[in-house]
Design a protein around this motif. Structure first.
Motif, PDB file in Angstrom:
ATOM      1  N   GLU A  84       0.817  -1.217   0.000  1.00 45.00           N
ATOM      2  CA  GLU A  84       0.000   0.000   0.000  1.00 45.00           C
ATOM      3  C   GLU A  84       0.852   1.269   0.000  1.00 45.00           C
ATOM      4  O   GLU A  84       0.436   2.300  -0.519  1.00 45.00           O
ATOM      5  N   ARG A  85       2.039   1.191   0.578  1.00 41.86           N
ATOM      6  CA  ARG A  85       2.883   2.385   0.737  1.00 41.86           C
ATOM      7  C   ARG A  85       3.927   2.539  -0.364  1.00 41.86           C
ATOM      8  O   ARG A  85       4.234   3.656  -0.795  1.00 41.86           O
ATOM      9  N   ASP A  86       4.484   1.431  -0.832  1.00 41.33           N
ATOM     10  CA  ASP A  86       5.670   1.480  -1.681  1.00 41.33           C
ATOM     11  C   ASP A  86       5.417   1.266  -3.166  1.00 41.33           C
ATOM     12  O   ASP A  86       6.364   1.233  -3.957  1.00 41.33           O
ATOM     13  N   PHE A  87       4.147   1.112  -3.560  1.00 40.94           N
ATOM     14  CA  PHE A  87       3.848   0.868  -4.966  1.00 40.94           C
ATOM     15  C   PHE A  87       2.658   1.691  -5.438  1.00 40.94           C
ATOM     16  O   PHE A  87       1.770   2.019  -4.653  1.00 40.94           O
ATOM     17  N   GLU A  88       2.675   1.965  -6.738  1.00 38.38           N
ATOM     18  CA  GLU A  88       1.521   2.542  -7.419  1.00 38.38           C
ATOM     19  C   GLU A  88       0.862   1.423  -8.220  1.00 38.38           C
ATOM     20  O   GLU A  88       1.522   0.791  -9.054  1.00 38.38           O
ATOM     21  N   PRO A  89      -0.415   1.121  -7.982  1.00 33.50           N
ATOM     22  CA  PRO A  89      -1.099   0.109  -8.796  1.00 33.50           C
ATOM     23  C   PRO A  89      -1.225   0.597 -10.240  1.00 33.50           C
ATOM     24  O   PRO A  89      -1.622   1.732 -10.484  1.00 33.50           O
ATOM     25  N   VAL A  90      -0.863  -0.244 -11.178  1.00 35.37           N
ATOM     26  CA  VAL A  90      -1.027   0.074 -12.599  1.00 35.37           C
ATOM     27  C   VAL A  90      -2.275  -0.613 -13.145  1.00 35.37           C
ATOM     28  O   VAL A  90      -3.085   0.010 -13.834  1.00 35.37           O
ATOM     29  N   GLY A  91      -2.455  -1.877 -12.819  1.00 40.41           N
ATOM     30  CA  GLY A  91      -3.659  -2.568 -13.264  1.00 40.41           C
ATOM     31  C   GLY A  91      -3.569  -4.064 -13.018  1.00 40.41           C
ATOM     32  O   GLY A  91      -2.482  -4.644 -12.997  1.00 40.41           O
ATOM     33  N   ARG A  92      -4.711  -4.664 -12.816  1.00 35.60           N
ATOM     34  CA  ARG A  92      -4.776  -6.114 -12.743  1.00 35.60           C
ATOM     35  C   ARG A  92      -4.636  -6.663 -14.160  1.00 35.60           C
ATOM     36  O   ARG A  92      -5.085  -6.035 -15.130  1.00 35.60           O
ATOM     37  N   MET A  93      -4.024  -7.845 -14.288  1.00 40.32           N
ATOM     38  CA  MET A  93      -3.738  -8.375 -15.615  1.00 40.32           C
ATOM     39  C   MET A  93      -4.531  -9.644 -15.930  1.00 40.32           C
ATOM     40  O   MET A  93      -5.231  -9.713 -16.933  1.00 40.32           O
TER      41      MET A  93
END
Length: 330
Positions: free
Chosen positions: A118-127
Motif C-alpha cells: 500500500e505504501r511502496d507501490f503505485e497500482p497500474v492494473g490487474r492483468m
C-alpha cells in the motif's frame, strides 16, 4: 543603439513563445517512454506464471509504448527480492513488476517483507488470473481427486508436495488443503516452478500444486496426472477436471492472479500511459488467444480498481493465514 523590430515580427515571436510554453507539459508527458528501455521484473524463476505472462504480453506492450521491454527474472525470498528491487527503483515508469497473489500473502506468513504494497507501490492494473491445479506423479495409486483426498487422510504425513517456494500461493494451497482435509503433507519448497515440476516428474515428490499454464504440456504428454482444480470454478481448458468444491471443500479457493505495479510516486500520467498500453495488449486477439491456450483468463483493470482489489486481498489472506495458523521460515 535602438533596434526597431517590426510589429508583425514581434507579434509572431510572441505567439511562438506562447505556443512553446504551452507545449512544455505535453513534451514532458511525451518524453515517457522515449528515454530508455523499460525493465519488467519477474520476481520468480523462468517457467512460472509470472514469467509466462510477462513474455506473452511484453512484445505487444513494447510495441504500443514504442519502447523495448526488457524482462529480468529476479527470484528469491518468495518473490520479495525482485519486488523490493522495484519498490526501491526510481519512480519514473521505467521499472515495473508483475506481482501475483504472493504480495498479499507474504506480510502475514512470518517472513521478513522489506516493503508495504500500500505504501511502496503505485497500482497500474490487474492483468490476469490462472487456476492452480493439483497434479500427481502418474505412478501414484490415486487416479481421481476423491481417491487422493481419501488416500491423504489415510496416510497423514506420508505424502510430499512441491511448490515454487516457501510462502508461495502453491505452498499455501497445500497447507490450507491439508487442514481442510484433516491430514498432514510434507511441503518441499523449490526455487521456482520449473524445478518443482521437474522433481514431480522424476518422482521425488508425489504431488504438486501448480499453475495450469506451467503443467499443461506435461499433463498432455502423460508425465503428470491432473487430479483437480484448486478452487470453485472449472477451467474451460480442461472442463472434465473437478474442482475442490466439487469434492466437498466448498470454501477452498487458491486461484492465482497477476497485476502490474510501479514504484510509489510514479507520476499519474505515466501510470495512466502504461495502464492504457497494458489493457490494449491484454485485449489484443493474438495475445488473448496465446494466454487462453496456457490457462490464463485476462482481467485488465484500472489502477483504482487494482488498489481496491489489493486491499481486499490483503484482508482475505490475513484471515486465511491466521485462521489456519500458517507460518514459513523467515
Amino acid at each position: 543603439m535602438d533596434i526597431h523590430i517590426p510589429r508583425r515580427t514581434a507579434l509572431a515571436a510572441a505567439v511562438a513563445c506562447t505556443a512553446a510554453a504551452l507545449a512544455l507539459p505535453a513534451l514532458g508527458q511525451a518524453a515517457f517512454p522515449k528515454q530508455k528501455p523499460i525493465t519488467l521484473v519477474v520476481p520468480f524463476s523462468p517457467g512460472g506464471g509470472n514469467d509466462i505472462l510477462a513474455r506473452a504480453v511484453a512484445p505487444k506492450l513494447g510495441q504500443l509504448l514504442g519502447q523495448t521491454i526488457v524482462i529480468e527474472n529476479k527470484p528469491g525470498a518468495g518473490g520479495n527480492l525482485g519486488t523490493e528491487l522495484v519498490a526501491r527503483a526510481e519512480a519514473d515508469g521505467y521499472t515495473l513488476v508483475i506481482a501475483s497473489s504472493q504480495v498479499t500473502m507474504n506480510p502475514f506468513l512470518g517472513m521478513k517483507v522489506p516493503f508495504r504494497i500500500e505504501r511502496d507501490f503505485e497500482p497500474v492494473g490487474r492483468m490476469a488470473s490462472v487456476p492452480l491445479v493439483l497434479v500427481s506423479h502418474p505412478g501414484e495409486p490415486y487416479r481421481t481427486l476423491q481417491e487422493f483426498m481419501a488416500y491423504s487422510r489415510a496416510h497423514p504425513g506420508k505424502l510430499s508436495y512441491s511448490s515454487p517456494g516457501n510462502g508461495t500461493p502453491q505452498h499455501l494451497a497445500g497447507e490450507v488443503f491439508a487442514k481442510l482435509n484433516k491430514t498432514e503433507m510434507l511441503h518441499v519448497p523449490y526455487r521456482g516452478t520449473g524445478l518443482s515440476v521437474t522433481d514431480l516428474i522424476a518422482g521425488q515428490v508425489q504431488v504438486s500444486f501448480a499453475t495450469y499454464a506451467s503443467v499443461a504440456q506435461h499433463i498432455q504428454a502423460g508425465k503428470v496426472r491432473a487430479l483437480g482444480i484448486a478452487g470453485q470454478k472449472r477451467t474451460p481448458l480442461a472442463p472434465e477436471l473437478p474442482t475442490f468444491g466439487d469434492a466437498g471443500l466448498k470454501h477452498y479457493d487458491a486461484s492465482l492472479w497477476y497485476s502490474l505495479l510501479a514504484p510509489a510516486r510514479t507520476p499519474p500520467d505515466v501510470v495512466a500511459r502504461v495502464n492504457e498500453a497494458m489493457v490494449s495488449a491484454l485485449n489484443d486477439p493474438a495475445v488473448a488467444k496465446q494466454l487462453a491456450q496456457q490457462g490464463f483468463e485476462t482481467q485488465p483493470s484500472t489502477p483504482a480498481e487494482l488498489k481496491v482489489f489489493l486491499a481486499s486481498e490483503l484482508k482475505r489472506w490475513e484471515r486465511v493465514i491466521n485462521d489456519n495458523h500458517i507460518k514459513v521460515a523467515p
